[in-house]
Structure formats: structure tokens, C-alpha cells
Design a protein around this motif. Sequence first.
Motif, PDB file in Angstrom:
ATOM      1  N   ALA A  50      10.322   5.690 -13.461  1.00  0.00           N
ATOM      2  CA  ALA A  50      10.041   5.391 -12.051  1.00  0.00           C
ATOM      3  C   ALA A  50       8.777   4.541 -11.917  1.00  0.00           C
ATOM      4  O   ALA A  50       8.779   3.513 -11.217  1.00  0.00           O
ATOM      5  CB  ALA A  50       9.881   6.690 -11.266  1.00  0.00           C
ATOM      6  N   THR A  51       7.702   4.946 -12.583  1.00  0.00           N
ATOM      7  CA  THR A  51       6.441   4.211 -12.418  1.00  0.00           C
ATOM      8  C   THR A  51       6.515   2.841 -13.068  1.00  0.00           C
ATOM      9  O   THR A  51       5.902   1.876 -12.589  1.00  0.00           O
ATOM     10  CB  THR A  51       5.256   5.027 -12.971  1.00  0.00           C
ATOM     11  N   ASP A  52       7.282   2.711 -14.154  1.00  0.00           N
ATOM     12  CA  ASP A  52       7.468   1.390 -14.765  1.00  0.00           C
ATOM     13  C   ASP A  52       8.232   0.472 -13.816  1.00  0.00           C
ATOM     14  O   ASP A  52       7.924  -0.722 -13.694  1.00  0.00           O
ATOM     15  CB  ASP A  52       8.214   1.509 -16.090  1.00  0.00           C
ATOM     16  N   LEU A  53       9.236   1.036 -13.148  1.00  0.00           N
ATOM     17  CA  LEU A  53       9.997   0.252 -12.171  1.00  0.00           C
ATOM     18  C   LEU A  53       9.080  -0.180 -11.028  1.00  0.00           C
ATOM     19  O   LEU A  53       9.151  -1.321 -10.556  1.00  0.00           O
ATOM     20  CB  LEU A  53      11.160   1.082 -11.633  1.00  0.00           C
ATOM     21  N   MET A  54       8.218   0.734 -10.608  1.00  0.00           N
ATOM     22  CA  MET A  54       7.293   0.418  -9.523  1.00  0.00           C
ATOM     23  C   MET A  54       6.354  -0.717  -9.923  1.00  0.00           C
ATOM     24  O   MET A  54       6.177  -1.697  -9.184  1.00  0.00           O
ATOM     25  CB  MET A  54       6.472   1.663  -9.153  1.00  0.00           C
ATOM     26  N   ARG A  55       5.765  -0.616 -11.095  1.00  0.00           N
ATOM     27  CA  ARG A  55       4.743  -1.580 -11.512  1.00  0.00           C
ATOM     28  C   ARG A  55       5.337  -2.901 -12.002  1.00  0.00           C
ATOM     29  O   ARG A  55       4.707  -3.948 -11.902  1.00  0.00           O
ATOM     30  CB  ARG A  55       3.851  -0.965 -12.591  1.00  0.00           C
ATOM     31  N   ASP A  56       6.542  -2.841 -12.559  1.00  0.00           N
ATOM     32  CA  ASP A  56       7.141  -4.057 -13.126  1.00  0.00           C
ATOM     33  C   ASP A  56       8.044  -4.798 -12.149  1.00  0.00           C
ATOM     34  O   ASP A  56       8.319  -5.987 -12.352  1.00  0.00           O
ATOM     35  CB  ASP A  56       7.958  -3.706 -14.379  1.00  0.00           C
ATOM     36  N   SER A  57       8.513  -4.103 -11.103  1.00  0.00           N
ATOM     37  CA  SER A  57       9.477  -4.732 -10.207  1.00  0.00           C
ATOM     38  C   SER A  57       9.059  -4.662  -8.739  1.00  0.00           C
ATOM     39  O   SER A  57       8.902  -5.698  -8.082  1.00  0.00           O
ATOM     40  CB  SER A  57      10.850  -4.064 -10.385  1.00  0.00           C
ATOM     41  N   LEU A  58       8.863  -3.460  -8.226  1.00  0.00           N
ATOM     42  CA  LEU A  58       8.615  -3.308  -6.794  1.00  0.00           C
ATOM     43  C   LEU A  58       7.282  -3.912  -6.357  1.00  0.00           C
ATOM     44  O   LEU A  58       7.232  -4.687  -5.391  1.00  0.00           O
ATOM     45  CB  LEU A  58       8.662  -1.822  -6.421  1.00  0.00           C
ATOM     46  N   LEU A  59       6.205  -3.546  -7.045  1.00  0.00           N
ATOM     47  CA  LEU A  59       4.898  -4.066  -6.639  1.00  0.00           C
ATOM     48  C   LEU A  59       4.776  -5.578  -6.836  1.00  0.00           C
ATOM     49  O   LEU A  59       4.222  -6.266  -5.965  1.00  0.00           O
ATOM     50  CB  LEU A  59       3.780  -3.329  -7.383  1.00  0.00           C
ATOM     51  N   PRO A  60       5.283  -6.151  -7.938  1.00  0.00           N
ATOM     52  CA  PRO A  60       5.252  -7.615  -8.032  1.00  0.00           C
ATOM     53  C   PRO A  60       6.023  -8.297  -6.902  1.00  0.00           C
ATOM     54  O   PRO A  60       5.596  -9.343  -6.403  1.00  0.00           O
ATOM     55  CB  PRO A  60       5.902  -7.887  -9.396  1.00  0.00           C
ATOM     56  N   ALA A  61       7.153  -7.697  -6.493  1.00  0.00           N
ATOM     57  CA  ALA A  61       7.910  -8.269  -5.376  1.00  0.00           C
ATOM     58  C   ALA A  61       7.113  -8.186  -4.084  1.00  0.00           C
ATOM     59  O   ALA A  61       7.094  -9.133  -3.282  1.00  0.00           O
ATOM     60  CB  ALA A  61       9.247  -7.552  -5.227  1.00  0.00           C
ATOM     61  N   ALA A  62       6.420  -7.048  -3.879  1.00  0.00           N
ATOM     62  CA  ALA A  62       5.591  -6.898  -2.679  1.00  0.00           C
ATOM     63  C   ALA A  62       4.418  -7.873  -2.711  1.00  0.00           C
ATOM     64  O   ALA A  62       4.068  -8.473  -1.685  1.00  0.00           O
ATOM     65  CB  ALA A  62       5.086  -5.461  -2.572  1.00  0.00           C
TER      66      ALA A  62
ATOM     67  N   LEU B  74       0.827  -1.207   0.000  1.00  0.00           N
ATOM     68  CA  LEU B  74       0.000   0.000   0.000  1.00  0.00           C
ATOM     69  C   LEU B  74       0.864   1.261   0.000  1.00  0.00           C
ATOM     70  O   LEU B  74       0.609   2.214  -0.750  1.00  0.00           O
ATOM     71  CB  LEU B  74      -0.910  -0.008   1.226  1.00  0.00           C
ATOM     72  N   ALA B  75       1.896   1.293   0.830  1.00  0.00           N
ATOM     73  CA  ALA B  75       2.757   2.475   0.908  1.00  0.00           C
ATOM     74  C   ALA B  75       3.489   2.712  -0.410  1.00  0.00           C
ATOM     75  O   ALA B  75       3.649   3.859  -0.853  1.00  0.00           O
ATOM     76  CB  ALA B  75       3.755   2.316   2.054  1.00  0.00           C
ATOM     77  N   LEU B  76       3.933   1.643  -1.062  1.00  0.00           N
ATOM     78  CA  LEU B  76       4.621   1.785  -2.344  1.00  0.00           C
ATOM     79  C   LEU B  76       3.698   2.368  -3.408  1.00  0.00           C
ATOM     80  O   LEU B  76       4.085   3.267  -4.171  1.00  0.00           O
ATOM     81  CB  LEU B  76       5.148   0.429  -2.805  1.00  0.00           C
ATOM     82  N   THR B  77       2.472   1.864  -3.478  1.00  0.00           N
ATOM     83  CA  THR B  77       1.550   2.367  -4.495  1.00  0.00           C
ATOM     84  C   THR B  77       1.223   3.840  -4.256  1.00  0.00           C
ATOM     85  O   THR B  77       1.122   4.618  -5.205  1.00  0.00           O
ATOM     86  CB  THR B  77       0.245   1.554  -4.497  1.00  0.00           C
ATOM     87  N   ASP B  78       1.062   4.215  -2.978  1.00  0.00           N
ATOM     88  CA  ASP B  78       0.726   5.618  -2.716  1.00  0.00           C
ATOM     89  C   ASP B  78       1.919   6.537  -2.959  1.00  0.00           C
ATOM     90  O   ASP B  78       1.740   7.695  -3.330  1.00  0.00           O
ATOM     91  CB  ASP B  78       0.211   5.781  -1.291  1.00  0.00           C
TER      92      ASP B  78
ATOM     93  N   GLY C  19      15.726   1.996  -3.878  1.00  0.00           N
ATOM     94  CA  GLY C  19      16.631   3.137  -3.995  1.00  0.00           C
ATOM     95  C   GLY C  19      16.605   3.741  -5.386  1.00  0.00           C
ATOM     96  O   GLY C  19      16.603   4.973  -5.549  1.00  0.00           O
ATOM     97  N   GLN C  20      16.577   2.898  -6.402  1.00  0.00           N
ATOM     98  CA  GLN C  20      16.534   3.386  -7.780  1.00  0.00           C
ATOM     99  C   GLN C  20      15.229   4.135  -8.043  1.00  0.00           C
ATOM    100  O   GLN C  20      15.222   5.177  -8.714  1.00  0.00           O
ATOM    101  CB  GLN C  20      16.662   2.213  -8.752  1.00  0.00           C
ATOM    102  N   TYR C  21      14.117   3.628  -7.498  1.00  0.00           N
ATOM    103  CA  TYR C  21      12.843   4.316  -7.696  1.00  0.00           C
ATOM    104  C   TYR C  21      12.881   5.715  -7.068  1.00  0.00           C
ATOM    105  O   TYR C  21      12.459   6.693  -7.700  1.00  0.00           O
ATOM    106  CB  TYR C  21      11.692   3.513  -7.076  1.00  0.00           C
ATOM    107  N   GLU C  22      13.352   5.795  -5.834  1.00  0.00           N
ATOM    108  CA  GLU C  22      13.385   7.092  -5.162  1.00  0.00           C
ATOM    109  C   GLU C  22      14.272   8.082  -5.911  1.00  0.00           C
ATOM    110  O   GLU C  22      13.967   9.284  -5.987  1.00  0.00           O
ATOM    111  CB  GLU C  22      13.865   6.914  -3.719  1.00  0.00           C
ATOM    112  N   GLU C  23      15.364   7.607  -6.475  1.00  0.00           N
ATOM    113  CA  GLU C  23      16.243   8.476  -7.253  1.00  0.00           C
ATOM    114  C   GLU C  23      15.524   9.006  -8.499  1.00  0.00           C
ATOM    115  O   GLU C  23      15.598  10.203  -8.809  1.00  0.00           O
ATOM    116  CB  GLU C  23      17.502   7.712  -7.659  1.00  0.00           C
ATOM    117  N   LEU C  24      14.810   8.136  -9.207  1.00  0.00           N
ATOM    118  CA  LEU C  24      14.079   8.554 -10.399  1.00  0.00           C
ATOM    119  C   LEU C  24      12.940   9.510 -10.039  1.00  0.00           C
ATOM    120  O   LEU C  24      12.700  10.494 -10.749  1.00  0.00           O
ATOM    121  CB  LEU C  24      13.519   7.323 -11.120  1.00  0.00           C
ATOM    122  N   ALA C  25      12.228   9.231  -8.944  1.00  0.00           N
ATOM    123  CA  ALA C  25      11.131  10.105  -8.525  1.00  0.00           C
ATOM    124  C   ALA C  25      11.656  11.484  -8.157  1.00  0.00           C
ATOM    125  O   ALA C  25      11.061  12.516  -8.517  1.00  0.00           O
ATOM    126  CB  ALA C  25      10.401   9.482  -7.333  1.00  0.00           C
TER     127      ALA C  25
END
Length: 458
Positions: free
Chosen positions: A155-167, A53-57, A121-127
Motif C-alpha cells: 500500500a505505501t509503495d503504491l502511495m509513494r510510487d504512484s498516487l503521490l507523484p500523480a498528485a 496532503l490528504a493522501l499522505t495523511d 481504490g487499490q490503495y484503500e483495498e490494501l490498507a
Amino acid sequence: MPTILRAALTATLALTLALGALCAAITAHATGSWTRIQQNLAPQVRHASGLSLALTDMDAEIANILVFGNARDLVGDRAQAQKLYAQDRASVSTELQGATVSAGNDAAAQNALVGVLNGLGQYEELASRATSLNDQANAPAGHPAPAALTAYRQATDLMRDSLLPAADKLIDTNNTSFTATYDDERSLLSDLRWAALGLGLLTVGALVALQLLITRRFRRVINPALAAATLLCVTVIGTAVSMSGDEQHQLGIARHDAFDSVVALSAARAVGYDANADESRDLLDPERGGQYSDAFFGKSQQIARIDGSSLPTYSSDLDAARRAYLADHGDVRFGGYLGAEFRNITFSGERSAAERALAAWADYEHTDHTTREYLAAGRLDQAIHLNTSWAKGGSNHTFQQWDNAMRDDIAINDHAFSDAVASGRSELDSSLVLIISGTAVALALAAVGVRLRLREFR
């Protein structure tokens, strides 16, 4: 005869001791299972859901910040988005720490956590780069700087393709582990109950046989000590059988009645936050508008599936399904996470909270429909204001009402889960005392009852 009596007593005492040990082992094993459920398995699922939830928001708030641009009339909303992003970052850190601790030696959970950590870390850097480039370009609302949009897309592609699937993998892994433990524990309790019953009958049979032997040899109607020992063994057996059945029942309440709803509702919140982010992405990046619109509809269907619906008709279709439910609570025409919840309403106040969540979700879908109408008419400013408004009737306000109702529903089920755990553990504590004391007294009484007869041979 003394030799026979001693041998019979030894066998009877051994059976009584084995019965007490088995019954005590049942309570000890069940206590360990409750501890694992309470301290590891349930927290793992909660932390994984909170992380998702925190990642998506986080991604939604970055999109909002870029949408607001340099608009003076949206300065307050931008500040709110920045505050929420900071809170989400803190939540991600907290949930990661909690998930790491509760994962323990679970290799699958640890691998999923590594997947999140590697990309965070990579997501936060891109954001950060996206917002910085947009600010440097002094971009107007709804018209992000091209370089900022490129960074955000990454950033959003990384979130949807990597971070959220891992979560999501972490949630599935932990929930699967919880389910497996629940199934194993219920099966084992059933096996142990039959074992205790079988051994108990054998022990009682031995005590009765010893009683009959003494009655015939010494011409006495009854040996009071052996009779009392027999009754105590029956009590121990009854306690173990009843306790194991009650533990199975409490496990069912904790896992299926309560925690299944916690899992479904927590997943729904995470999906809802991601759908809310898709709305902001749609405003931010029209070139990907079709992709984000399809994603929004797909997530809406995950929350409350309406068969045969489409994005243009979903809001009205959901209203029709809700009216049908209000007319007849047995008529649940929607599926998804909310459908699963409405089919598993068990506790006091749960139906009211679920109905408020359904009503708020319908309101939210109405505001989304209106937002899309504004976009189709080229009224971007109105779409932005409606989509980001915290005032009554605004998209953020209706979404918050939905989230509050979902929180209330989760809290009700979470409280029921805790009550079931507490009830299970409490019965185990009292049962263990009764089993140990009953076994010890039964051993003493059996020994005394036979020794009194052995004295007659001196």
C-alpha cells in the motif's frame, strides 16, 4: 467646406469609437482573466495541494493504526487515527471532485487526475487488508503481523510510487498553468496599454485638428463641444492607461506576493505530513528503517533546507539557523519552502505566523530526534508513545502546532490574494463605466460641435 467637415467628423468619430472599444476591450479581457484565475486556476492548485496532503495523511494514519496494534493503553490513540483516516478519505473525495470541476478542458490536469483515481481504490483495498490482518493476528504494539506488514508495504509503495507523484504532477501542472496565464496577462496588458496610448494620441490629434479647422474657417477661438470631447478622450486614455497599470500591480500582488506563498506553504504542509508518516513507518517496519529515515530527512530539508546538515545534526543546525534569523531578519540561513516564505513576507501578520511555524517545526524535529534515540536504545514502547502522543511535548502535539501556524500563514496570504482579486475587479467595473460613458458623451459632443457649424451653410 461642408463635405470636408463631414469627412473630418466621420474620421474623428471613428477614431473615438475605436478608442472607446479598445479601452473597453482591455477591461473585458482583464475581467475574464480575473474570473479564470479566481474560479479555475487558483482552485485547481488548492484542490491539488489538498489532495496531496490528504493522501499522505491517509498513509500515516494506517501506519499508526498498525503500530498501535492491540495495546490497551493506546486504544484512544488508535480510535483517533481511525477517525483521521476516515476524514482524510472524505477530503480526498472532496478534493478530487473540486479538482475535476476546476480542471475543465485542461488535458494535462485531467491526465494527472486519472493517475490518482486509478490507484486510489487499490490503495484503500490494501490498507484495509493490512489493518484487518493485523487485527486478526491480535498483534502487539510495534510488532505488526508479517502478512499485515506485507500488505502495508504494498500500500505505501503504491502511495509513494504512484498516487503521490500523480498528485504532485497535478500541482505542478495547475501551478504552471496559473503562472503562464499570469505572464501572458501582464504582457498583454502592457501591449494593450501602449496600443490605447497610441490610438488615444491619434484620436486627440484628430480632435485638435478638427478644432483648428473650425477655428480658422469660422474665425472662432474655440469650439466648446469639441474641447469637451477632447478632454473626455484624454480622460478615457488616462483611465485605460492607469487601469492597465493598476491591474498589472494587482496581478503581481495576487500571484507573487500572495499565491506564491500559498503554493509554497501548501506544498510544505503536504511534505510535512509525508515526513510525519515516515516516522510512523520507521516504527512499524524496522527492516526499512534506513529507507524511511533517509526519506524523513529529505523531506525535512524540503521544508527548511540546511546546507551541510545530516539527520543526526539537523535539529541543532535548524536551531542555530533560527537563532540567527531572530537576531537579524535579513539573515535567512535556511532554504526550502519555509526559506521561500521568509524571503517573501509581505502582509500584516505574515511574519508572526511564519516565525511560529519555524519554531514549531524546530520543536517537532526535537521530538523526532528524541524518538530516534529511544529506538536506537531499544526502547520501542517509549518511542511509540512519544511519536504518537497528542499531549504537550509529544510528536503529534508539536506537529499540530506547526500545522496550525502553517494554516494561519496560508490564510493570511489567501486573504491577501482574495483582496487583490477583488481590488482588480472593482477597478475594472468603475473604469468600464467611465470609459463607456466618456466615449459616448465625447461622440455626442463632437457630433454636436460640428453640426452647429454645418448649419451655417443652410
